[in-house]
Every structure is written in C-alpha cells, then in structure tokens.
Design a protein around this motif. Structure first.
Motif, PDB file in Angstrom:
ATOM      1  N   ALA A   1       0.811  -1.183   0.058  1.00  0.00           N
ATOM      2  CA  ALA A   1       0.228   0.211   0.136  1.00  0.00           C
ATOM      3  C   ALA A   1       0.823   1.124   0.009  1.00  0.00           C
ATOM      4  N   LEU A   2       0.437   2.237  -0.771  1.00  0.00           N
ATOM      5  CA  LEU A   2       1.104   3.493  -0.825  1.00  0.00           C
ATOM      6  C   LEU A   2       0.437   4.721  -0.227  1.00  0.00           C
ATOM      7  N   SER A   3       1.040   5.656   0.198  1.00  0.00           N
ATOM      8  CA  SER A   3       0.391   6.858   0.610  1.00  0.00           C
ATOM      9  C   SER A   3      -0.166   7.671  -0.403  1.00  0.00           C
ATOM     10  N   ILE A   4      -1.427   8.461  -0.290  1.00  0.00           N
ATOM     11  CA  ILE A   4      -1.742   9.280  -1.546  1.00  0.00           C
ATOM     12  C   ILE A   4      -0.839  10.298  -2.211  1.00  0.00           C
ATOM     13  N   ASP A   5       0.338  10.785  -1.382  1.00  0.00           N
ATOM     14  CA  ASP A   5       1.266  11.599  -1.763  1.00  0.00           C
ATOM     15  C   ASP A   5       2.364  10.915  -2.506  1.00  0.00           C
ATOM     16  N   GLU A   6       2.610   9.703  -2.292  1.00  0.00           N
ATOM     17  CA  GLU A   6       3.173   8.798  -3.210  1.00  0.00           C
ATOM     18  C   GLU A   6       2.754   8.549  -4.538  1.00  0.00           C
ATOM     19  N   ILE A   7       1.356   8.242  -4.564  1.00  0.00           N
ATOM     20  CA  ILE A   7       0.702   8.011  -5.877  1.00  0.00           C
ATOM     21  C   ILE A   7       0.515   9.289  -6.427  1.00  0.00           C
TER      22      ILE A   7
ATOM     23  N   PHE B   1     -13.201  -3.238  -0.167  1.00  0.00           N
ATOM     24  CA  PHE B   1     -12.925  -3.269   1.317  1.00  0.00           C
ATOM     25  C   PHE B   1     -12.224  -4.542   1.799  1.00  0.00           C
ATOM     26  N   GLY B   2     -12.203  -5.310   0.891  1.00  0.00           N
ATOM     27  CA  GLY B   2     -11.533  -6.798   1.231  1.00  0.00           C
ATOM     28  C   GLY B   2      -9.948  -6.847   1.383  1.00  0.00           C
ATOM     29  N   ASP B   3      -9.553  -7.999   2.071  1.00  0.00           N
ATOM     30  CA  ASP B   3      -8.089  -8.042   2.359  1.00  0.00           C
ATOM     31  C   ASP B   3      -7.438  -8.622   0.982  1.00  0.00           C
ATOM     32  N   ALA B   4      -8.397  -9.057  -0.044  1.00  0.00           N
ATOM     33  CA  ALA B   4      -7.573  -9.840  -1.110  1.00  0.00           C
ATOM     34  C   ALA B   4      -7.537  -8.875  -2.322  1.00  0.00           C
ATOM     35  N   ASN B   5      -7.688  -7.225  -2.129  1.00  0.00           N
ATOM     36  CA  ASN B   5      -8.038  -6.523  -2.980  1.00  0.00           C
ATOM     37  C   ASN B   5      -6.555  -5.973  -3.728  1.00  0.00           C
ATOM     38  N   GLY B   6      -5.507  -6.679  -3.059  1.00  0.00           N
ATOM     39  CA  GLY B   6      -4.191  -6.228  -4.063  1.00  0.00           C
ATOM     40  C   GLY B   6      -3.728  -5.005  -3.278  1.00  0.00           C
ATOM     41  N   PRO B   7      -2.458  -4.415  -3.642  1.00  0.00           N
ATOM     42  CA  PRO B   7      -1.687  -3.104  -3.025  1.00  0.00           C
ATOM     43  C   PRO B   7      -2.798  -2.036  -3.230  1.00  0.00           C
ATOM     44  N   THR B   8      -3.070  -1.321  -2.362  1.00  0.00           N
ATOM     45  CA  THR B   8      -4.148  -0.122  -2.395  1.00  0.00           C
ATOM     46  C   THR B   8      -3.448   1.240  -2.117  1.00  0.00           C
ATOM     47  N   ILE B   9      -4.255   1.875  -1.015  1.00  0.00           N
ATOM     48  CA  ILE B   9      -3.565   3.337  -0.577  1.00  0.00           C
ATOM     49  C   ILE B   9      -3.914   3.016   1.104  1.00  0.00           C
ATOM     50  N   HIS B  10      -2.799   3.922   1.533  1.00  0.00           N
ATOM     51  CA  HIS B  10      -3.063   4.231   3.002  1.00  0.00           C
ATOM     52  C   HIS B  10      -4.163   5.158   3.231  1.00  0.00           C
ATOM     53  N   PHE B  11      -5.180   4.766   3.871  1.00  0.00           N
ATOM     54  CA  PHE B  11      -6.187   5.824   4.242  1.00  0.00           C
ATOM     55  C   PHE B  11      -5.861   6.364   5.612  1.00  0.00           C
ATOM     56  N   LYS B  12      -4.653   6.964   5.787  1.00  0.00           N
ATOM     57  CA  LYS B  12      -4.416   7.524   7.037  1.00  0.00           C
ATOM     58  C   LYS B  12      -3.961   8.866   6.651  1.00  0.00           C
ATOM     59  N   PRO B  13      -4.586  10.125   7.188  1.00  0.00           N
ATOM     60  CA  PRO B  13      -5.729   9.864   7.976  1.00  0.00           C
ATOM     61  C   PRO B  13      -6.987   9.798   6.879  1.00  0.00           C
ATOM     62  N   PRO B  14      -8.048   8.937   7.073  1.00  0.00           N
ATOM     63  CA  PRO B  14      -9.014   8.838   5.894  1.00  0.00           C
ATOM     64  C   PRO B  14      -9.672  10.123   5.027  1.00  0.00           C
ATOM     65  N   LEU B  15      -9.941  10.897   5.938  1.00  0.00           N
ATOM     66  CA  LEU B  15     -10.850  12.112   5.514  1.00  0.00           C
ATOM     67  C   LEU B  15      -9.647  12.857   4.426  1.00  0.00           C
ATOM     68  N   ASP B  16      -8.488  13.377   5.048  1.00  0.00           N
ATOM     69  CA  ASP B  16      -7.448  13.915   4.018  1.00  0.00           C
ATOM     70  C   ASP B  16      -7.188  13.231   2.773  1.00  0.00           C
ATOM     71  N   THR B  17      -7.149  11.810   3.011  1.00  0.00           N
ATOM     72  CA  THR B  17      -6.614  10.868   1.731  1.00  0.00           C
ATOM     73  C   THR B  17      -7.646  10.838   0.801  1.00  0.00           C
ATOM     74  N   VAL B  18      -8.962  10.881   1.278  1.00  0.00           N
ATOM     75  CA  VAL B  18      -9.976  10.740   0.167  1.00  0.00           C
ATOM     76  C   VAL B  18     -10.056  12.341  -0.464  1.00  0.00           C
ATOM     77  N   GLU B  19     -10.142  13.376   0.203  1.00  0.00           N
ATOM     78  CA  GLU B  19      -9.998  14.776  -0.281  1.00  0.00           C
ATOM     79  C   GLU B  19      -8.759  14.851  -1.376  1.00  0.00           C
ATOM     80  N   ALA B  20      -7.662  14.277  -1.061  1.00  0.00           N
ATOM     81  CA  ALA B  20      -6.547  14.419  -2.067  1.00  0.00           C
ATOM     82  C   ALA B  20      -6.781  13.582  -3.031  1.00  0.00           C
ATOM     83  N   VAL B  21      -7.725  12.288  -2.958  1.00  0.00           N
ATOM     84  CA  VAL B  21      -7.824  11.374  -4.114  1.00  0.00           C
ATOM     85  C   VAL B  21      -8.849  12.356  -5.345  1.00  0.00           C
TER      86      VAL B  21
END
Length: 341
Positions: A116-122, A160-180
């Motif tokens: 998983a990567l941060s939204i800043d890295e993506i 929302f599943g664990d088998a979804n493959g590499p995704t995004i670090h949603f930390k903190p969730p609100l700022d991450t989604v806004e950045a997306v």
C-alpha cells in the motif's frame, strides 16, 4: 499543472565546472541519490540528485529523447564534478519518489509497488509518470486508484476486502479521500470521482466537508460533494419508500413462519432509519451488509420474507449506484472518460 511531456527540461545556464558554492545558495545533495559513478545531475528545487543517464533513459522516453540530442563541441551547461546539471520544475520529493522506484536497491528506498502507498506517493508517481512518459508507473498508479474507487457495485464491495491487492494508506482517511478527489480533478480521472465523493460523504458531515483544508481540496469540489450528498439522501429515501408498493417486498402469501415476526411496516421503517443518516450525520456507505437496525429486523424474519428483503436491498444498491454520477452532478458512467482512455 505539470509542463507537457514533450518539452525538454530546461538546462541551467553557465559554462564552467561549478562547485557547490558556485551554484545558488542553499543547494543540497540528496542523501540517497548522490551516486559516485553517476553521470548526470538532476536539480529539483534546492536538491540535486546524481544519477545515471542510462537508468533515466531506460524508464522514460522523455529522458531518452533528451539524451539523444546532439551535444555541442563545447558544453554550454554547468557541470558539477564533471556531470551536467539538468534543472527540473518538479518538486524534489516527487523526483526522489521516482528515483527510489528506479533504484530499488539503494539504501533507504521506501517505495514498494507491491505494498500500500500513501496518496502523496501515488500523486508523485502519477505526476512524474505522465510528464516523463513512464507508462508502466502511470498504469500502476491508475490501477490502484481505480481499484479503491471503482465504477461498479461489485468492485466497490471488493475494495473493502483484504484480497484486493496493493491499495492506498487511508491515514488519515478524510484527508486521503479529499486528496484523491483533487488528484482526479487535476489529472482528468473522472471515473473515480463518483465513488470518491460517496466515500467522502460517508466519512464526514457537511459542515466538516465544507470547512476542510482548501489547500487539499477546493471549495468548489467540496460544495459539489455536499450537494451530491443531499441528492443521494433524497434518492435513498424515495427508493426505500417505494418498497411499500413493491409486491415482491415481504408478500404475505410467501411467508412461511407460523409465529409473528416484524411486519412490513416495521421492516420498512427500520430501513428508512438505517439508510437515512448515521449518528455522525454521514450517509450510507453502500455496504453490501444490511446496516443496523434494519439487520436486526431482517434476522427475525422467516427465510422467505428475509430473502425478499435482501433482494430489494440489492436492487436499491444497483439502481442508486447506476445514478451515482448524476447525483454528484457528473455525466453518466458510460460518458466518464479518463485521460488515458
């Protein structure tokens, strides 16, 4: 917005072998990417990276084309320790992110595309990949964004599943989604916007959305989410109310339970409550699992009645999802086209 990829990065001016003190004040060398055998120096902001032309050309057609230009008999560009200096307009951190992928065996390299990567890295990967035509990194970044913010209900459930493959670090969730959302608007990725707006509305009440950091997400985008949230609430309410007239919603003739269980009215009222607003005044997140308190009512139904309720629930999810883009003032799903389409 980044410069078009077709542009050759600007070379710094000068004609002598510069020392660190000869260059503008405050220039620093990258701790991880100052390689002794490097033959070119990239300067981004106040940071210099000494790397290899061959490595850059291997990954980027833009850099490959740049290095194929005929060289003048006498170099016009400044050099440091015998290496030409190429000045980039990109943030230094973005350059470091890309180099940490190119040089995956350099110490302190932290970008693992299998995790998983941060939204800043993506964001850094996507920006640099688009500008310098690094197709495989552009596609990996887009794949990750689309996996987390998909266009179908089935893919939404899988996200929302664990088998979804590499995704995004949603930390903190609100700022991450806004950045997306901001990233999608900046780079032309509208297919991820409906589910991203939905996720934002499910994370925060309207006043928190409107009062968020404008340096992350513009006020216009925040208002679009809030207005879409209101449309979504009305759509959910009207859709569930129609169950009262649906002959397939708990038909009495199909009930196979002798003892009394919750009535149609009680079950319907439970769904209206469950799908209205949470205690935090956030909206339903389209979870495949029937939310409380409706779930408690369904659990007390006979198998036949429970099946009809679950069927209606699945239909509502599909129908509202079909209209999700329009609820957030976006074109229909079929008309949403990303920049790489």
């Amino acid at each position: 917005m980044s410069e078009p990829a077709a542009k050759r990065p600007k070379l710094a001016s000068g004609d002598e072998d510069a020392t660190m003190s000869d260059l503008s004040g405050g220039i620093t060398r990258s701790e991880d990417f100052w390689l002794d055998d490097g033959n070119i120096i990239l300067q981004a902001e106040s940071t210099q990276f000494r790397v290899h032309k061959s490595m850059l050309a291997r990954h980027s057609t833009v850099f490959k084309d740049m290095f194929s230009f005929p060289q003048p008999a006498e170099p016009l560009d400044p050099v440091v320790e015998g290496c030409p200096v190429v000045t980039l307009s990109d943030p230094a951190w973005d350059v470091e992110v890309i180099l940490s992928i190119f040089y995956d065996n350099v110490k302190c390299s932290v970008i693992d595309l299998e995790k998983a990567l941060s939204i800043d890295e993506i964001k850094a990967i996507l920006s640099m990949a688009k500008k310098y035509d690094i197709a495989y990194l552009r596609d990996r970044a887009l794949e990750r964004l689309r996996r987390c913010f998909p266009t179908t209900v089935k893919a939404w459930d899988a996200s929302f599943g664990d088998a979804n493959g590499p995704t995004i670090h949603f930390k903190p969730p609100l700022d991450t989604v806004e950045a997306v959302i901001a990233l999608a608007l900046e780079h032309g990725i509208p297919t991820i916007l409906p589910s991203a707006y939905l996720y934002l509305a499910a994370l925060a009440p309207p006043e928190k959305i409107a009062g968020g950091d404008k340096s992350i997400l513009s006020l216009e985008a925040r208002l679009q989410c809030i207005l879409g949230r209101d449309n979504l609430i009305r759509e959910i309410h009207s859709s569930v109310q129609l169950w009262w007239y649906d002959r397939e919603f708990m038909p009495p003739e199909r009930c196979n339970m002798d003892q009394l269980h919750p009535s149609r009215a009680e079950v319907l009222d439970a769904f209206v409550t469950a799908l209205w607003l949470t205690d935090e005044r956030t909206v339903w997140d389209f979870n495949a699992k029937i939310p409380t308190p409706a779930e408690e009512k369904v659990a007390r139904l006979c198998a036949s009645c429970a099946d009809t309720v679950k069927l209606c629930y699945r239909r509502v999810r599909r129908e509202i999802w079909r209209r999700l883009p329009e609820l957030f003032d976006l074109p229909p799903w079929r008309e949403l086209k990303d920049f790489d389409a």
